[in-house]
Design an enzyme around this catalytic site. Sequence first.
Site, mmCIF file in Angstrom:
data_model
loop_
_atom_site.group_PDB
_atom_site.id
_atom_site.type_symbol
_atom_site.label_atom_id
_atom_site.label_comp_id
_atom_site.label_asym_id
_atom_site.label_seq_id
_atom_site.Cartn_x
_atom_site.Cartn_y
_atom_site.Cartn_z
ATOM 1 N N HIS A 104 0.721 11.147 -14.263
ATOM 2 C CA HIS A 104 1.517 9.961 -13.936
ATOM 3 C C HIS A 104 2.990 10.295 -13.779
ATOM 4 O O HIS A 104 3.709 9.597 -13.072
ATOM 5 C CB HIS A 104 1.315 8.876 -15.001
ATOM 6 N N HIS A 141 -3.822 -12.555 -31.808
ATOM 7 C CA HIS A 141 -4.503 -12.150 -33.051
ATOM 8 C C HIS A 141 -6.006 -12.409 -32.912
ATOM 9 O O HIS A 141 -6.386 -13.448 -32.386
ATOM 10 C CB HIS A 141 -3.965 -12.962 -34.227
#
Length: 582
Positions: free
Chosen positions: A420, A547
């Site tokens: 990358h 969460h």
Amino acid sequence: MEAMLTCGNWTQTLGCVGKVRLGGGGVSSDKTVFGAHNGLRRSSSAGLSSVAKELRVVSSFRRRQAANVGAGDLSVRAASGNGAAPKQFDYDVVIIGAGVGGHGAALHAVEKGLKTAIIEGDVVGGTCVNRGCVPSKALLAVSGRMRELRDEHHLKALGIQVGAANFDRQSVADHANNLATKIRGNLTNSMKALGVDILTGVGSIVAPQVVKYGKIGFSDKTVTARNIIIATGSVPFVPPGIEVDGKTVFTSDHALKLEWIPDWITIVGSGYIGLEFSDVYTALGSEVTFVEALDGLMPGFDPEIGKLAQRILINPRKIDYHVGVLAKKITPAKDGKPVQIELVDTKTKEPKDILEVDAALIATGRSPFTKGLGLEKINVTTQRGFVPVDERMQVLDSEGKPVPHLYCIGDANGKMMLAHAASAQGISVIEQIAGRDNILNHNSVPAACFTHPEISMVGLTEPQARALGTEEGFKVSVAKTSFKANTKALAENEGEGLAKMIYRPDTGEILGVHILGLHAADLIHEASNAIAMGNTIRDIKFAVHAHPTLSEVLDELFKAAKLDEEHAAVETPKEVLESVSA
Ligand SMILES: Cc1cc2nc3c(=O)[nH]c(=O)nc-3n(C[C@H](O)[C@H](O)[C@H](O)COP(=O)(O)OP(=O)(O)OC[C@H]3O[C@@H](n4cnc5c(N)ncnc54)[C@H](O)[C@@H]3O)c2cc1C
Ligand SMILES: NC(=O)c1ccc[n+]([C@@H]2O[C@H](COP(=O)([O-])OP(=O)(O)OC[C@H]3O[C@@H](n4cnc5c(N)ncnc54)[C@H](O)[C@@H]3O)[C@@H](O)[C@H]2O)c1
């Protein structure tokens, strides 16, 4: 010193190289003479994002001549044969090397309306797709599954019972090979679809802005280019004294084919390749012995993460190691004799040990593949084979001056040997060619080692940050959080892991983040993007995370940081109260 190295179908002789540069970013130190490679801090996948890029490019593709590029008349002309730069050009951009770096640059170039050609001497996709990231991650995917299915303790804790898990070696090898073929096809098709001319043959520079290319044994063709990008990548570095036969002593090029699984394999070098292959081999039943030249395993990682990695990835597995030793001579198995490895002390060069094993994987770094590029014709001298570049990837001549219209990206410049990074450098170069100045912040480029669990990192290690702090006179603080406190990790019964952030308490600047734990390679991007955008801890510590997710490990990490201004905020009312009561 000279070492014979192979790249795809080619063989070349490369000068053996001088120093191991540990670490990147702001601080680095040259240590020990053996092997050619860059810093050991970073990585991840890249050509793989090409599908996303492809979609983006297809939707916006409209070939235009960018006024600020001044591409001139693009009809074909003969190149000047007298060493002078041509006045008109066949292409706006010619890229030498169709690895992920070249591919990333080519796609971005057509998006910018630049007439683009890419020259490839072997197969499209280069190292990452054919002999690197892609097949290795396919093997690591199998390694991960096998580990889980064979970990009775782990499965039992989840209430799962399965029979004995097994694998078929050839099918695993096919999975890796098929994936490489598929991704290679994707890369080729994306370039063809967008109008990138793929020219087959070995390219070299014959004069400024003139490139010749051709298949070995066939006559060369010449093209002129307003801008040339060198993206020729790298090949495995094999230290002198090591005889590679491709069967019992081999590099990652051979190992990825998984032609056999040795009972006992020595892996020379405990960097990215060594560590990832130790994960694969031990999952598939091999015993591994590491030979590492420096004083500890995984010397390029943040030391605390390295220690934890040793506790999680090395000690509980069938792995032993010799550190501070060089593999001075390795002889392949022959006539019923095993592979012989002669070890010497790295510092004193005194003989230390002789190992007899079934196989040896040489994972001692990579050498740039830059010989025969004709750089001497344009007054460019490589440094240990690497093409010297400035921060804009512009090639520097022997006097250190940028060569107009000539760039080098990816492994060939040695700045950061990651897929990358190569691609990002290519995009940055095209931005400049298209008239927008662009400098890639290499400190924001993340890296990952795809072991089980994974390790990821961005920016500086703690020792590097502390050295920089001392040099520049700022304080360095460290915050840590554990995967043990993360609900999602515990639900997965994968609570082993640590996230660590190194930062400046005065400004809230993030200097480095290191993660070892479940999906660390994916988690790092919140930190790397923050660094890339110049966000401080203050900017991101109140960002909300879903969460229960693993991303809460980073949420906790940002919240755990103690910034100077927060101390001040707590102290101020007290001071005010005192002054009032006085
Ligand atoms: C086993 C292994 C695993 C890896 N895993 C990862 C990973 O998970 N994540 C990651 O980010 N990086 C990984 N890497 C590193 C990554 O593969 C390289 O950083 C990346 O491939 C560099 O891209 P590049 O375009 O610079 O060069 P390359 O991919 O090497 O491509 C260069 C291309 O140029 C061609 N070429 C060379 N000379 C000429 C010439 N004169 N004319 C025409 N063509 C030429 C070559 O044939 C090749 O196709 C891994 C490497 C290895 C070996
Ligand atoms: N997941 C990823 O991103 C990934 C995976 C594989 C490879 N890569 C890239 O490929 C490149 C090459 O990987 P690598 O693991 O070969 O190199 P490396 O630079 O990561 O590690 C090489 C290791 O070999 C040791 N060494 C060198 N010469 C030695 C000798 N003679 N005897 C014993 N030890 C010796 C070095 O001290 C070092 O620890 C890396 O730069 C990395 O960026 C990345």
